[in-house]
Motif scaffolding. Structure first.
Motif, PDB file in Angstrom:
ATOM      1  N   PRO A 111       0.928  -1.379   0.134  1.00  0.00           N
ATOM      2  CA  PRO A 111       0.050   0.089  -0.017  1.00  0.00           C
ATOM      3  C   PRO A 111       0.842   1.432  -0.106  1.00  0.00           C
ATOM      4  CG  PRO A 111      -0.757  -1.498   1.681  1.00  0.00           C
ATOM      5  CD  PRO A 111       0.627  -1.951   1.147  1.00  0.00           C
ATOM      6  N   LEU A 112       1.939   1.128   0.712  1.00  0.00           N
ATOM      7  CA  LEU A 112       2.741   2.387   0.846  1.00  0.00           C
ATOM      8  C   LEU A 112       3.364   2.770  -0.680  1.00  0.00           C
ATOM      9  CD1 LEU A 112       4.769   1.529   4.151  1.00  0.00           C
ATOM     10  CD2 LEU A 112       2.797   3.076   3.721  1.00  0.00           C
ATOM     11  N   ILE A 113       3.562   1.555  -1.292  1.00  0.00           N
ATOM     12  CA  ILE A 113       4.251   2.047  -2.712  1.00  0.00           C
ATOM     13  C   ILE A 113       3.386   2.875  -3.740  1.00  0.00           C
ATOM     14  CG2 ILE A 113       4.567   0.841  -5.073  1.00  0.00           C
ATOM     15  CD1 ILE A 113       5.670  -1.745  -3.440  1.00  0.00           C
ATOM     16  N   TYR A 114       2.158   2.597  -3.374  1.00  0.00           N
ATOM     17  CA  TYR A 114       0.894   3.342  -4.294  1.00  0.00           C
ATOM     18  C   TYR A 114       0.823   4.521  -3.767  1.00  0.00           C
ATOM     19  CZ  TYR A 114       0.383  -1.154  -7.215  1.00  0.00           C
ATOM     20  OH  TYR A 114       0.850  -2.023  -7.921  1.00  0.00           O
ATOM     21  N   ALA A 115       1.061   4.702  -2.192  1.00  0.00           N
ATOM     22  CA  ALA A 115       0.865   5.946  -1.696  1.00  0.00           C
ATOM     23  C   ALA A 115       2.118   6.924  -1.823  1.00  0.00           C
ATOM     24  CB  ALA A 115       0.720   5.740  -0.289  1.00  0.00           C
ATOM     25  N   GLY A 116       3.223   6.288  -2.581  1.00  0.00           N
ATOM     26  CA  GLY A 116       4.304   7.162  -3.199  1.00  0.00           C
ATOM     27  C   GLY A 116       5.205   7.233  -1.946  1.00  0.00           C
ATOM     28  N   VAL A 117       5.288   6.458  -1.154  1.00  0.00           N
ATOM     29  CA  VAL A 117       6.176   6.615   0.247  1.00  0.00           C
ATOM     30  C   VAL A 117       7.782   6.044  -0.377  1.00  0.00           C
ATOM     31  CG1 VAL A 117       6.657   5.996   2.572  1.00  0.00           C
ATOM     32  CG2 VAL A 117       4.522   6.282   1.851  1.00  0.00           C
ATOM     33  N   GLY A 118       8.361   6.998   0.151  1.00  0.00           N
ATOM     34  CA  GLY A 118       9.946   6.467  -0.284  1.00  0.00           C
ATOM     35  C   GLY A 118      10.376   4.959   0.288  1.00  0.00           C
ATOM     36  N   SER A 119      11.392   4.376  -0.275  1.00  0.00           N
ATOM     37  CA  SER A 119      11.556   3.011  -0.085  1.00  0.00           C
ATOM     38  C   SER A 119      12.223   2.907   1.528  1.00  0.00           C
ATOM     39  CB  SER A 119      12.622   2.271  -1.106  1.00  0.00           C
ATOM     40  OG  SER A 119      13.924   3.253  -0.813  1.00  0.00           O
ATOM     41  N   ARG A 120      12.903   3.933   1.994  1.00  0.00           N
ATOM     42  CA  ARG A 120      13.455   3.646   3.182  1.00  0.00           C
ATOM     43  C   ARG A 120      12.347   3.758   4.548  1.00  0.00           C
ATOM     44  NH1 ARG A 120      19.106   6.734   4.199  1.00  0.00           N
ATOM     45  NH2 ARG A 120      19.415   5.679   2.277  1.00  0.00           N
ATOM     46  N   GLU A 121      11.591   4.877   4.066  1.00  0.00           N
ATOM     47  CA  GLU A 121      10.396   4.847   5.028  1.00  0.00           C
ATOM     48  C   GLU A 121       9.393   3.720   4.982  1.00  0.00           C
ATOM     49  OE1 GLU A 121       9.786   6.831   7.332  1.00  0.00           O
ATOM     50  OE2 GLU A 121       7.460   7.303   7.645  1.00  0.00           O
ATOM     51  N   ARG A 122       9.193   3.291   3.621  1.00  0.00           N
ATOM     52  CA  ARG A 122       8.285   1.977   3.635  1.00  0.00           C
ATOM     53  C   ARG A 122       8.645   0.974   4.218  1.00  0.00           C
ATOM     54  NH1 ARG A 122       8.596   2.351  -2.433  1.00  0.00           N
ATOM     55  NH2 ARG A 122       9.903   0.322  -2.228  1.00  0.00           N
ATOM     56  N   ARG A 123      10.041   0.854   4.215  1.00  0.00           N
ATOM     57  CA  ARG A 123      10.667  -0.365   4.843  1.00  0.00           C
ATOM     58  C   ARG A 123      10.613  -0.328   6.428  1.00  0.00           C
ATOM     59  NH1 ARG A 123      13.791  -4.129   2.291  1.00  0.00           N
ATOM     60  NH2 ARG A 123      15.032  -5.329   3.621  1.00  0.00           N
TER      61      ARG A 123
END
Lengths: 235, 409
Positions: A111-123
């Motif tokens: 869901p964070l990918i489609y929300a456009g969250v950066g990879s580090r924050e996402r992880r």
């Protein structure tokens, strides 16, 4: 009305099947407040699934209005609905619906990918939620390598990762044995105690008993709407 | 950011099934390889011909008899004689460098060796017309031409043709000044030419050059008829003028009335080459077009597999949509996937094409040249195929209803 998460007015849904029109939902008025834990019950054909699809912003009503978290969503386009689902709703499905080839971590990140969250924050956020559901040591495992209970906990982590206003659990224990079902329900109850608004769909009374409130649908309208006297997990 | 993530997702889908990806792109691989190989072959031929033009000289005009018939009777005047060459030289006021050519294949012997060679009876100007250079010795002189002297200038490969296996025994230095026999007639070798390299129909390296008069009267049995007259101008700019002058002089020589059909033809090496190049180009385009069709077929294969892939992953699409993927996101994911498949196929195809061109050169001795434009065109075309044939499956994926897709088993 800041604490009203769900509000529907005269929500209706008709399906045209050949020459026949099926009135699946015939006018539902419902209000669900922040931090509620509501179980929606009803036999098959009660319009329960259709209603939940509309609440989950996967479907639009034929008539009536639906506000989610203060936003009128019953008149949005498909892509706008996609964004609402992404930001405001966390889904837990009966069949888990995880991507089988992706790791638990990637599934939770989705869901964070489609929300456009950066990879580090996402992880970071995905790891945090996986740890919260007790799968901190299973993050790189893929769904086929996990038990049903573990998979459903991955799904719960995924549903929570966007900090949604509403957690929508559609028969979350339908594919689990009773012990695992209990674990998952206790987890949901714990989340609710921490303030998470949860809407649960089930046809099992002992699962519905975890909720604080029960809404029964029959023939497309609300038949009963009452508070659980016992409440909580000890049912 | 999101675009990058979606590209990663698409790549992961390809990586998840490498064998299928390669099989799927086989059509593209073969198509691109065929285009590359065919165009390489065409380009190779063209380059070879261009080299020939260089070796022949672009400003050389060749006058040949026109073997037409006049009312069923062959006209005696349809022949070229030394006097025609004389007239061209005399009347062109120095614009033209002229040499008659009388040629015939003859047996050549020297010491214990013998070979077959084309004998050219020419004027000393011939060497200038064709831009020959001496490796050793000298050209024959005007005096030797007048005196019908038996002197010969050898092409660069004549010695090796003569000596065959034991070419070490026959060096240019050893034969210079020696007497060889052409059709049993002794000739003194006075010069040896530098190699001109590859050259199609003329093959000057294999030939022997003697004075025209000697050739006609001592070798060809008093024949007077020439094979051709070759003419050059100082620069290609003067060619138009040269054409006009040749036409005028030759018509006068052959006593043609204005309006009569010419009984001679004037060829220009560059023109012949451009005719060849046109044909070659047409052929290359035709073959490349056929190869391009296999690219299209490959594209249909990609579309087929992408449709299968969309169906297989209906549930995944449903999950992605439920979690917030827009139509555009889904469409882009599948477009990137088909594009990546095609570009992968394109890159592999270019590799196979290079290999095929290399093999053709190695085993069939066909000259090939892989032009950069062919590589880029083939890659661009395969990317286009990926986009075009990926569009429909991607739209199908994008339009899936998430509820239906989530329910799909």
């Amino acid at each position: 009305m800041n604490d009203v998460i769900i509000r529907t007015e005269g929500l209706k849904k008709d399906y045209v099947l050949g020459a026949e029109t099926v009135h699946a939902v015939r006018g539902v008025d419902l209000e669900i407040h922040r931090n509620e834990f509501v179980a929606v019950m009803g036999p098959s054909g009660s319009g329960k699934s259709t209603f939940m699809n509309m609440i989950g912003c996967l479907d639009t009503p034929t008539a009536g209005k639906y506000w989610l978290n203060g936003q009128l969503v019953s008149e949005l386009t498909d892509d706008e609905l996609a964004r609402v689902r992404n930001k405001a709703i966390g889904f837990v499905f009966q069949t888990f619906n995880l991507l089988p080839r992706a790791s638990a971590l990637h599934n939770v990140e989705l869901p964070l990918i489609y929300a456009g969250v950066g990879s580090r924050e996402r992880r970071r956020r995905a790891q945090e939620k996986l740890q919260m559901v007790g799968l901190g040591d299973r993050m790189e495992h893929k769904p086929p390598e996990m038990s049903g209970g573990q998979r459903q906990r991955v799904a719960v982590a995924r549903a929570l990762v966007n900090d949604p206003a509403l957690l929508l659990a559609d028969e979350p224990t339908g594919n689990l044995d009773s012990t695992t079902s209990q674990e998952v329900m206790e987890q949901l109850a714990a989340l609710n105690r921490e303030g998470q608004t949860i809407l649960l769909v089930t046809h099992e009374h002992d699962i519905a008993a975890y909720a604080k409130r029960q809404v029964h649908l029959r023939d497309g309208i609300i038949e009963k709407d009452f508070m659980n006297h016992h409440g909580g997990a000890e049912a | 950011m999101l675009i990058f993530e979606i590209i990663m997702v698409a790549m992961a889908a390809i990586r998840a099934n490498v064998l299928r990806a390669v099989l799927t792109t086989l059509g593209i691989i073969i198509g691109v390889a065929a285009v590359i190989a065919v165009v390489a072959l065409g380009q190779g031929a063209q380059r070879r011909v261009e080299a020939q033009i260089q070796s022949m000289g672009t400003n050389v005009l060749t006058i040949r008899p026109n073997w037409g018939h006049f009312g069923g009777v062959r006209n005696v005047a349809q022949r070229l004689y030394v006097r025609d060459a004389d007239a061209l030289k005399r009347e062109s006021n120095g614009l033209l460098t002229v040499s008659p050519v009388a040629s015939s294949g003859q047996q050549v012997t020297y010491s214990r060796w013998n070979a077959h060679a084309e004998i050219y009876g020419v004027w000393p100007e011939y060497f200038a017309i064709h831009d020959h250079h001496l490796a050793l010795g000298r050209y024959f002189t005007e005096g030797e031409l007048q005196g019908r002297r038996r002197v010969a200038v050898l092409g660069a490969n004549v010695l090796s043709n003569l000596a065959g296996q034991d070419s070490a025994a026959l060096t240019p230095e050893s034969i210079l000044g020696q007497t060889i026999q052409i059709r049993g007639v002794p000739f003194v070798v006075i010069g040896i030419l530098k190699a001109k390299g590859e050259s199609g129909f003329q093959g000057p390296d294999e030939d022997i050059f003697v004075p025209t008069s000697t050739a006609l009267y001592r070798l060809f049995g008093g024949r007077e008829r020439l094979s051709s007259i070759e003419v050059s101008t100082f620069s290609p700019k003067e060619q138009e003028q040269a054409y006009a002058q040749i036409d005028q002089i030759m018509r006068r020589q052959h006593r043609l009335r204005p309006g009569d059909d010419a009984d001679f033809q004037v060829f220009n090496a560059a023109q012949m080459m451009s005719t060849f190049n046109e044909t070659n180009k047409t052929l290359t385009y035709l073959l490349a077009g056929i190869a391009g069709i296999s690219l299209l077929v490959g594209g249909i294969g990609i579309m087929n597999i992408m449709l299968v892939s969309v169906t297989e992953r209906t549930r995944e699409i449903g999950v992605r949509k439920a979690l917030g993927a827009t139509r555009q996101n889904i469409m882009f994911q599948f477009l990137v996937e088909s594009l990546a498949l095609c570009v992968l196929g394109g890159v592999l195809g270019v590799g196979v094409g290079f290999l095929a061109a290399h093999l053709m050169t190695t085993f069939a001795q066909w000259q090939t040249y892989v032009a950069p434009y062919a590589v880029f065109t083939a890659l661009g075309f395969s990317a286009g195929v990926g986009l075009f044939f990926g569009m429909w499956p991607a739209r199908r994926a994008a339009r899936l209803d998430p509820i239906e897709a989530l329910r799909y088993e």
